[in-house]
Design an enzyme around this catalytic site. Structure first.
Site, PDB file in Angstrom:
ATOM      1  N   ASP A  90      23.182  43.855  39.562  1.00  0.00           N
ATOM      2  CA  ASP A  90      21.720  43.856  39.690  1.00  0.00           C
ATOM      3  C   ASP A  90      21.062  45.113  39.139  1.00  0.00           C
ATOM      4  O   ASP A  90      19.964  45.062  38.602  1.00  0.00           O
ATOM      5  CB  ASP A  90      21.308  43.659  41.156  1.00  0.00           C
ATOM      6  N   ASP A  93      24.612  49.536  40.534  1.00  0.00           N
ATOM      7  CA  ASP A  93      25.817  49.369  41.345  1.00  0.00           C
ATOM      8  C   ASP A  93      26.681  48.255  40.764  1.00  0.00           C
ATOM      9  O   ASP A  93      26.437  47.771  39.660  1.00  0.00           O
ATOM     10  CB  ASP A  93      25.436  49.072  42.804  1.00  0.00           C
ATOM     11  N   TYR A 242      18.393  43.453  49.564  1.00  0.00           N
ATOM     12  CA  TYR A 242      17.494  42.400  49.069  1.00  0.00           C
ATOM     13  C   TYR A 242      17.163  41.431  50.197  1.00  0.00           C
ATOM     14  O   TYR A 242      17.370  40.234  50.094  1.00  0.00           O
ATOM     15  CB  TYR A 242      18.118  41.678  47.875  1.00  0.00           C
ATOM     16  N   GLU A 479      16.806  54.536  38.769  1.00  0.00           N
ATOM     17  CA  GLU A 479      17.729  53.406  38.664  1.00  0.00           C
ATOM     18  C   GLU A 479      17.102  52.256  37.875  1.00  0.00           C
ATOM     19  O   GLU A 479      15.983  51.834  38.159  1.00  0.00           O
ATOM     20  CB  GLU A 479      18.119  52.905  40.058  1.00  0.00           C
TER      21      GLU A 479
END
Length: 501
Positions: A90, A93, A242, A479
């Protein structure tokens, strides 16, 4: 701020850029300096980024241009005795979370459908990016009757490690929802993604398209038959990462809207009438889909003059009135540099998603020479297009720091992104395994630029003061994420197409 003045930033950006160009592994990609925004270059790079996020067995030829990545996650699903290889990590990570991945797939597909001609030579690569995740989502939906797999990888274990996806030794747990542990949100979004993707492939791979659509219908039936939020069913496997904070109604509206567009079946319009869509959002993201559904459904009211969909047109326009800076009903903050500012965590995800809606609704309005009012403010297609352009241009470097927030685009861009694969040496340069804790001290905590450039990655972006420290540990700003890029492809194609005309 890491630097105290713009002049210092300019000097060091040029110096670091030269060093990066000499010493970084970027794959088969040319870095281009930015003058005026080069939308075509940014478009190509925004799609290329997805190759760096791939999980599974990578192509061994020119179809894999991000050459510092290698095969990973080849046993995904094995613990559950199913094949769940493929898909995308995603963000920075090594976890596959299906709720944001499906949203990314939907947005890439919507971009291909709305802006296919403007994508030009990038249409084929956009289709490939969609196919990579859609094929994985098909596996998740078809692996076992009565189950929809919704993610792979223990996020809590993964986030304690700093290791390459090629090395990961954390548990690759497979998570699923079922009639007894429902997930209407993730199922609704998966159905939306498969339905949207089915239209992308309808004319170029009809067999694949039919499989996508038939699976979308089944997954949507599951979503509406077994109601519940996947956060309640899966707990710490998806929260706080999430969580479905907005509930699942928005995904049911969104899923039905996409299936209606894909099938034109009255079942879905009747379902929409029964569930209603009376929310008043001022945001659009992987979590909250109402605004996207309103714009998508307004297409029928504007382009087909179907009065049954007028209420969605009104809701889409009320959403625009909450975004526009001069609107009396605006609830949207802007930075001094002109950037939409919604939330401190990865703000550019909201910017790119909202910008997609701005360009798309502007496009619908233009086709019918339509205008609307926010109080005494008259809104034309140009009003929305201009705001969208301001957001895209800000991301590409027209901002107080003169910094591109797209990695590998322009002379000055984030060098220390919060991304495991980018920040750790590639297998080619460091064949020895780097364990769970092995990447922290020499690499994560290093002030050196990342050794591998994740070309096209758009990071979380600046803070509310237009500042950006370029700090690897500052994941809220540094990120990248698939859903930031997934929503940006459409607007970049839109402006690239206009500029080339």
């Amino acid at each position: 701020m890491a630097m105290s003045s713009t002049s210092a930033l300019s000097f060091f950006s040029l110096f670091i850029y030269v060093l990066i160009s000499l010493h970084s592994s970027i794959g088969n990609v040319q870095l281009v300096h930015a003058g005026n925004p080069d939308y075509r270059d940014a478009l190509a790079k925004s799609i290329l980024f997805f190759q760096g996020q791939r999980s599974g067995r990578l192509p061994s030829d020119a179809a894999q241009q991000i050459t510092w990545r290698s095969n990973s996650g080849l046993s995904d699903g094995l613990l559950a005795q199913v094949d769940l290889t493929g898909g995308y990590y995603d963000a920075g990570d090594n976890v596959k979370f299906n709720l944001p991945m499906a949203f990314t797939t939907t947005m890439l597909s919507w971009g291909a459908l709305e802006y296919g001609k403007k994508l030009g030579p990038q249409l084929a690569s956009t289709r490939e990016a969609i196919r990579w995740s859609a094929t994985y989502l098909l596996k998740c939906a078809r692996a076992k009757p009565g189950r929809l797999y919704v993610g792979v990888g223990d996020p809590n274990a993964d986030h304690k490690c700093w290791e390459r996806p090629e090395d990961m030794d954390t548990p690759r747990t497979a998570y699923w929802v079922s009639p007894s542990n429902p997930g209407s949100d993730v199922a609704g979004e998966t159905a939306a993604a498969l339905a949207a993707a089915s239209m992308v492939f309808r004319k170029v791979d009809s067999k694949y398209s039919r499989l996508l659509l038939s699976t979308a219908k089944k997954v949507f039936q599951f979503a509406i038959q077994y109601r519940g939020a996947y956060s309640d069913s899966l707990g710490s496997a998806v929260c706080p990462f999430y969580c479905s904070y907005s509930g699942y109604k928005d995904e049911l509206v969104w899923g039905a809207a996409w299936l209606l567009r894909a099938t034109n079946d009255d079942f879905y319009s009747n379902f929409l009438n029964s569930i209603g869509g009376d929310d008043s959002p001022d945001i659009f993201s992987w979590d909250n889909k109402f605004a996207g559904a309103y714009v998508l459904l307004s297409r029928k009211a504007l382009l087909s003059n179907d009065k049954k969909f007028d209420s969605y047109k009104q809701q889409a326009e009320q959403f625009m009135c909450r975004i526009l800076p001069n609107s009396p009903s605006s609830s949207t903050q802007y930075t001094q540099g002109g950037l939409i500012y919604k939330l401190p965590g990865s703000n550019l995800q909201y910017v790119t998603s909202i910008t997609f809606l701005l360009t798309t609704y502007s496009k619908y309005m233009s086709s019918k020479k339509h205008t609307f009012n926010c109080g005494n403010l008259v809104v034309t297609p140009t009003t929305l297009k201009s705001l969208a352009k301001r957001q895209v241009d800000y991301i590409l470097g027209e901002n107080p720091l003169k910094m591109s927030y797209m990695v590998g685009y322009g002379p000055y861009y984030p060098k220390r992104i919060h991304h495991r694969g980018s920040s750790l040496p590639s297998l080619a340069s460091h064949p020895q395994s780097i364990g769970c804790n092995g990447g922290f001290q020499p690499f994560f905590y290093s002030s050196n630029p990342n050794p591998n450039i994740l070309v096209g990655a758009v990071v979380g972006g600046p803070n509310q003061n237009d500042g950006f420290p370029d700090d690897r540990a500052d994941y809220s700003h540094s990120e990248p994420a698939t859903y930031i890029n997934g929503a940006l492809v459409g607007p970049l194609a839109y402006f690239a197409g206009i500029k080339s005309q």
